[in-house]
Design a protein around this motif. Structure first.
Motif: not given
Length: 122
Positions: A1-29
């Motif tokens: 999942m972490l690899l998928a979070s930076v597939e479209d563009r580089p992200r920093h850790a906080y962005e990755i955490i937010g992206w995972l949360s948003d994409e999982s409908l807040k199921l992955l915090e």
């Protein structure tokens, strides 16, 4: 999942955490304590690379992006997940027929459909 979070563009850790949360409908915090070590491990394995961004008067940030090896690993992981998901779906959706000696005779089955259930009153 972490690899998928930076597939479209580089992200920093906080962005990755937010992206995972948003994409999982807040199921992955995920916590920073989970994400940072994983990012470092993926970078050490050559699946991610990072660039430090210096910002005047602010903390520096490290942005992560996929390497060519990371792209291949992401595709391999997606294939593996699809295979696993399909196997689980088949098991969960399997129709199980009763064993021949446990089948209910047709006339008995019809009786159960037409007879009301016995409900005891208190």
């Amino acid at each position: 999942m972490l690899l998928a979070s930076v597939e479209d563009r580089p992200r920093h850790a906080y962005e990755i955490i937010g992206w995972l949360s948003d994409e999982s409908l807040k199921l992955l915090e995920l916590s920073e304590g989970t994400v940072y070590p994983s990012l470092h491990r993926l970078e050490h394995e050559g699946l991610l690379e990072s660039e430090v961004e210096e910002r005047s008067g602010k903390r520096t940030i490290r942005r992560y992006k996929l390497t060519p090896k990371g792209v291949k690993e992401l595709e391999r992981g997606r294939h593996e997940w699809r295979f696993f998901r399909e196997a689980v779906d088949k098991v969960l959706n399997a129709t199980r027929s009763p064993a021949p000696d446990q089948e209910m005779p047709r006339d008995e089955l019809d009786k159960t459909k037409s007879e009301p259930e016995n409900v005891e009153s208190e």
